[in-house]
Design a protein around this motif. Structure first.
Motif, PDB file in Angstrom:
ATOM      1  N   UNK A   1       0.281 -12.496 -71.223  1.00 47.49           N
ATOM      2  CA  UNK A   1       0.951 -12.252 -69.953  1.00 47.49           C
ATOM      3  C   UNK A   1       0.063 -12.716 -68.798  1.00 47.49           C
ATOM      4  N   UNK A   2       0.638 -12.697 -67.596  1.00 45.54           N
ATOM      5  CA  UNK A   2      -0.123 -12.917 -66.366  1.00 45.54           C
ATOM      6  C   UNK A   2      -0.239 -11.574 -65.669  1.00 45.54           C
ATOM      7  N   UNK A   3      -1.418 -11.242 -65.194  1.00 45.51           N
ATOM      8  CA  UNK A   3      -1.684  -9.969 -64.556  1.00 45.51           C
ATOM      9  C   UNK A   3      -2.145 -10.216 -63.128  1.00 45.51           C
ATOM     10  N   UNK A   4      -1.770  -9.320 -62.213  1.00 45.75           N
ATOM     11  CA  UNK A   4      -2.124  -9.535 -60.810  1.00 45.75           C
ATOM     12  C   UNK A   4      -2.362  -8.206 -60.119  1.00 45.75           C
ATOM     13  N   UNK A   5      -3.077  -8.254 -58.993  1.00 43.37           N
ATOM     14  CA  UNK A   5      -3.379  -7.077 -58.184  1.00 43.37           C
ATOM     15  C   UNK A   5      -2.798  -7.308 -56.797  1.00 43.37           C
ATOM     16  N   UNK A   6      -1.676  -6.669 -56.440  1.00 42.77           N
ATOM     17  CA  UNK A   6      -1.099  -6.838 -55.102  1.00 42.77           C
ATOM     18  C   UNK A   6      -2.084  -6.400 -54.020  1.00 42.77           C
ATOM     19  N   UNK A   7      -2.176  -7.195 -52.959  1.00 44.93           N
ATOM     20  CA  UNK A   7      -3.093  -6.835 -51.875  1.00 44.93           C
ATOM     21  C   UNK A   7      -2.682  -5.528 -51.221  1.00 44.93           C
ATOM     22  N   UNK A   8      -1.407  -5.166 -51.329  1.00 47.20           N
ATOM     23  CA  UNK A   8      -0.912  -3.965 -50.674  1.00 47.20           C
ATOM     24  C   UNK A   8      -1.162  -2.694 -51.478  1.00 47.20           C
ATOM     25  N   UNK A   9      -1.558  -2.823 -52.762  1.00 45.71           N
ATOM     26  CA  UNK A   9      -1.672  -1.629 -53.597  1.00 45.71           C
ATOM     27  C   UNK A   9      -3.018  -1.471 -54.290  1.00 45.71           C
ATOM     28  N   UNK A  10      -3.592  -2.539 -54.792  1.00 44.68           N
ATOM     29  CA  UNK A  10      -4.883  -2.435 -55.459  1.00 44.68           C
ATOM     30  C   UNK A  10      -4.815  -2.118 -56.925  1.00 44.68           C
ATOM     31  N   UNK A  11      -3.610  -1.839 -57.465  1.00 51.04           N
ATOM     32  CA  UNK A  11      -3.457  -1.540 -58.884  1.00 51.04           C
ATOM     33  C   UNK A  11      -3.039  -2.795 -59.642  1.00 51.04           C
ATOM     34  N   UNK A  12      -3.484  -2.957 -60.898  1.00 53.55           N
ATOM     35  CA  UNK A  12      -3.092  -4.140 -61.680  1.00 53.55           C
ATOM     36  C   UNK A  12      -1.666  -4.030 -62.219  1.00 53.55           C
ATOM     37  N   UNK A  13      -0.930  -5.144 -62.186  1.00 51.68           N
ATOM     38  CA  UNK A  13       0.450  -5.206 -62.665  1.00 51.68           C
ATOM     39  C   UNK A  13       0.596  -6.350 -63.671  1.00 51.68           C
ATOM     40  N   UNK A  14       1.649  -6.240 -64.502  1.00 50.47           N
ATOM     41  CA  UNK A  14       2.059  -7.317 -65.399  1.00 50.47           C
ATOM     42  C   UNK A  14       3.147  -8.134 -64.717  1.00 50.47           C
ATOM     43  N   UNK A  15       3.097  -9.456 -64.880  1.00 52.43           N
ATOM     44  CA  UNK A  15       4.138 -10.292 -64.303  1.00 52.43           C
ATOM     45  C   UNK A  15       5.444 -10.175 -65.079  1.00 52.43           C
ATOM     46  N   UNK A  16       5.364  -9.974 -66.396  1.00 52.70           N
ATOM     47  CA  UNK A  16       6.560  -9.991 -67.240  1.00 52.70           C
ATOM     48  C   UNK A  16       7.571  -8.923 -66.859  1.00 52.70           C
ATOM     49  N   UNK A  17       7.097  -7.728 -66.477  1.00 57.34           N
ATOM     50  CA  UNK A  17       8.032  -6.657 -66.122  1.00 57.34           C
ATOM     51  C   UNK A  17       7.754  -6.051 -64.759  1.00 57.34           C
ATOM     52  N   UNK A  18       6.769  -6.608 -64.041  1.00 54.89           N
ATOM     53  CA  UNK A  18       6.412  -6.148 -62.689  1.00 54.89           C
ATOM     54  C   UNK A  18       6.075  -4.656 -62.672  1.00 54.89           C
ATOM     55  N   UNK A  19       5.522  -4.161 -63.769  1.00 54.16           N
ATOM     56  CA  UNK A  19       5.130  -2.766 -63.850  1.00 54.16           C
ATOM     57  C   UNK A  19       3.607  -2.646 -63.881  1.00 54.16           C
ATOM     58  N   UNK A  20       3.081  -1.463 -63.493  1.00 55.73           N
ATOM     59  CA  UNK A  20       1.625  -1.273 -63.556  1.00 55.73           C
ATOM     60  C   UNK A  20       1.103  -1.532 -64.956  1.00 55.73           C
ATOM     61  N   UNK A  21      -0.075  -2.092 -65.023  1.00 56.81           N
ATOM     62  CA  UNK A  21      -0.666  -2.434 -66.318  1.00 56.81           C
ATOM     63  C   UNK A  21      -0.880  -1.208 -67.179  1.00 56.81           C
ATOM     64  N   UNK A  22      -1.276  -0.091 -66.573  1.00 57.17           N
ATOM     65  CA  UNK A  22      -1.506   1.147 -67.313  1.00 57.17           C
ATOM     66  C   UNK A  22      -1.393   2.310 -66.353  1.00 57.17           C
ATOM     67  N   UNK A  23      -1.056   3.454 -66.879  1.00 59.00           N
ATOM     68  CA  UNK A  23      -0.999   4.660 -66.061  1.00 59.00           C
ATOM     69  C   UNK A  23      -2.391   5.272 -66.032  1.00 59.00           C
ATOM     70  N   UNK A  24      -3.095   5.107 -64.930  1.00 57.41           N
ATOM     71  CA  UNK A  24      -4.455   5.627 -64.843  1.00 57.41           C
ATOM     72  C   UNK A  24      -4.414   7.120 -64.534  1.00 57.41           C
ATOM     73  N   UNK A  25      -5.210   7.920 -65.235  1.00 59.25           N
ATOM     74  CA  UNK A  25      -5.234   9.356 -64.956  1.00 59.25           C
ATOM     75  C   UNK A  25      -5.855   9.622 -63.594  1.00 59.25           C
ATOM     76  N   UNK A  26      -5.294  10.583 -62.880  1.00 59.04           N
ATOM     77  CA  UNK A  26      -5.843  10.934 -61.570  1.00 59.04           C
ATOM     78  C   UNK A  26      -6.989  11.919 -61.755  1.00 59.04           C
ATOM     79  N   UNK A  27      -8.141  11.653 -61.168  1.00 59.93           N
ATOM     80  CA  UNK A  27      -9.281  12.566 -61.308  1.00 59.93           C
ATOM     81  C   UNK A  27      -9.063  13.841 -60.519  1.00 59.93           C
ATOM     82  N   UNK A  28      -9.777  14.889 -60.899  1.00 59.89           N
ATOM     83  CA  UNK A  28      -9.710  16.139 -60.155  1.00 59.89           C
ATOM     84  C   UNK A  28     -10.147  15.888 -58.715  1.00 59.89           C
ATOM     85  N   UNK A  29      -9.435  16.464 -57.769  1.00 54.24           N
ATOM     86  CA  UNK A  29      -9.790  16.273 -56.374  1.00 54.24           C
ATOM     87  C   UNK A  29      -9.198  15.026 -55.765  1.00 54.24           C
TER      88      UNK A  29
END
Length: 539
Positions: free
Chosen positions: A443-471
């Motif tokens: 696949x092709x992966x990209x980081x939108x300048x507006x968000x900072x999270x990595x996405x897949x081009x094939x489905x335009x979804x985040x590459x992975x669901x990152x766990x939110x740290x405490x705080x």
């Protein structure tokens, strides 16, 4: 991957063989040991009550049966202790040596077979043991026995080694778990097999920035705090040795600081490069390193290993043309290649397909530098050079060659472009501006300048669901993710502020996610293209 333990035998002062045997112990969910036969002069300590474990124990996939084991596992203060004969040592990958005064324990990382001694008499459920009284070093560090809640124990003339978390993970880097059904499970090679390893290194710090570090094979290379480059076994990082002395950089602010190096791994090779002196009057240095030092001095400022060739460029200081060299495997010398009117730069983009090199370059003609840089193809046999892309590169000059025979790159507007290697104009792949992108065969992966999270081009979804740290709070916006591709394996790194003092560092290597807490300037990651090394910076 299984590991090896070697046990050494040395003659004592009276000509008697000292038989080394150590047992390892584990904190409620740990077990492992070495062999040691106490030498004369080391008296046993206080007597303690021990029991046999009431739960199952599995080591490197092998279920341990205590019923008739000559040296059974024992439990002391909720710690599982495991005795290791010579065969056990080989099985778990720990090496021991007795010098007549102290016992030294080291990891080795070599494979060994499983074997155990059996008894004709069944073991009881409870026994007494005694605290061992001798100095013991683990990977070069002395552990005081009188200060430990779980001291080394002596049982049936075998010294048992307590493996609390600081031994199983920090020292030996083993994976362990405990479950009601599975019991205690230890895998001495699991962290290697997962492609992730964590080690401690006294790495040089440049303010809040890390010093140079790379690894290849079984060796890690790093910039020390004394102006030296060190190499060390990955499984015994305290056995470091200096392999290169960096010079003083006369252009540094105080005129007394060492030159700042760069270490890079590519195609199983480690490259060292640095610049010393001013931008125009200084000099560039580039080397191929091995565990024992410099293997070869290379031309130019930096070198890359790609497509069975070494490619070198001169790009520090004032830029000049005709700065590209290449050498194929089996050739004795580098050859200057490419259009002599071009200035070539590695940046993050370089590729070899057959006899053609793809690289970013710009022209210098009639005493004037061209403003724009493009991707060029260079025939490494004939030197013929031709421009590939019709849109100029942006500041981020990384590019990829896809399986569809096209070049993917970022233009000046931070848009991903696709340019066919055959013909046709460049086409916009995504209408959204990005800060980074990467291409693999999947696949092709990209980081939108507006968000900072990595996405897949094939489905335009985040590459992975990152766990939110405490705080974590929405106001703590994550920084831009960094994407890299090594051997067609994607690596994505995202550091999320959790508090002003701590961060959650998420690293995705291929399909494996690793998350760790870190403080600014205390840990970093590096890769050799297949494995991920997590480095904790220590004093």
């Amino acid at each position: 991957m299984s590991c090896t333990v070697s046990v050494y035998y040395r003659r004592g002062r009276r000509g008697v063989l000292s038989h080394l045997c150590v047992g390892l112990a584990v904190l409620c969910l740990s077990a492992a040991a070495l062999c040691f036969w106490p030498a004369a002069g080391h008296a046993a300590g206080r007597t303690v009550n021990v029991t046999l474990p009431s739960f199952g124990v599995t080591l490197n996939g092998r279920v341990i049966n205590n019923a008739y084991r000559k040296y059974p596992l024992i439990v002391y203060k909720d710690i599982t202790y495991f005795p290791m004969t010579y065969a056990d040592c080989r099985f778990l990958g720990v090496e021991t040596e007795w010098d007549g005064n102290a016992l030294y324990v080291e990891t080795t990382g070599k494979p060994g077979e499983f074997a155990e001694e059996r008894s004709k008499t069944a073991n009881r459920s409870a026994y007494t043991a005694s605290a061992a009284d001798l100095p013991i070093y683990v990977n070069g560090r002395l552990y005081a026995q009188d200060e430990s809640a779980w001291p080394f124990l002596s049982f049936r003339d075998i010294t048992y080694f307590p493996l609390i978390w600081q031994y199983t993970y920090t020292e030996f880097r083993w994976a362990n778990s405990f479950g009601a059904a599975s019991g205690l499970v230890i895998d001495s090679g699991a962290q290697w097999e997962s492609g992730i390893l964590s080690i401690d290194l006294p790495l040089k710090m440049w303010g809040d920035s890390f010093g140079a570090c790379a690894f290849a094979g079984d060796t890690v290379y790093y910039e020390g705090r004394d102006g030296k480059i060190y190499s060390a076994p990955l499984n015994a990082p305290r056995k470091a040795k200096a392999v290169y002395d960096l010079p003083i950089d006369p252009a540094s602010v105080d005129g007394a600081s060492f030159a700042r190096p760069e270490l890079r791994t590519e195609d199983g090779k480690v490259f060292l490069a640095y610049h010393a002196g001013g931008a125009t009057m200084g000099a560039d240095y580039s080397f191929l390193l091995g565990p024992d030092g410099v293997i070869e001095t290379l031309p130019g400022s930096a070198a890359r290993a790609v497509g069975g060739r070494l490619i070198a460029v001169q790009h520090f200081g004032m830029p000049f043309t005709a700065n590209l060299w290449a050498r194929a495997d089996g050739e004795d010398a580098f050859r200057q290649v490419g259009d002599p009117d071009l200035y070539y730069a590695f940046s993050d983009g370089i590729a070899v397909r057959g006899d053609e090199l793809f690289i970013v370059a710009k022209y210098y003609a009639d005493g004037v530098w061209a403003n724009d840089a493009y991707v060029y193809r260079v025939n490494l046999n004939t030197g013929a050079t031709a421009r590939v892309t019709d849109k100029p590169q942006g500041e981020q000059r990384r590019f990829y060659i896809g399986d569809d025979d096209a070049v993917y790159y970022l233009d000046e507007d931070h848009l991903i472009r696709r340019q066919s290697l055959a013909d046709g104009p460049a086409k916009t792949v995504l209408a959204e501006a990005v800060s980074d992108f990467a291409l693999t065969s999947e696949d092709l992966y990209y980081v939108p300048k507006s968000q900072g999270m990595p996405y897949r081009l094939s489905d335009r979804r985040p590459l992975t669901e990152l766990p939110e740290p405490a705080g974590y709070a929405p106001a703590n916006a994550p920084g831009d993710a960094e994407l890299q591709v090594w051997n067609d394996v994607l690596r994505a790194t995202l550091v999320v502020p959790a508090t002003p003092e701590s961060y959650a560092a998420h690293v995705l290597q291929g399909r494996q996610m690793f998350s760790q807490w870190t403080s600014p300037g205390t840990s970093l990651t590096c890769t050799d293209g297949a494995r991920l090394l997590l480095i904790n910076v220590i004093e």
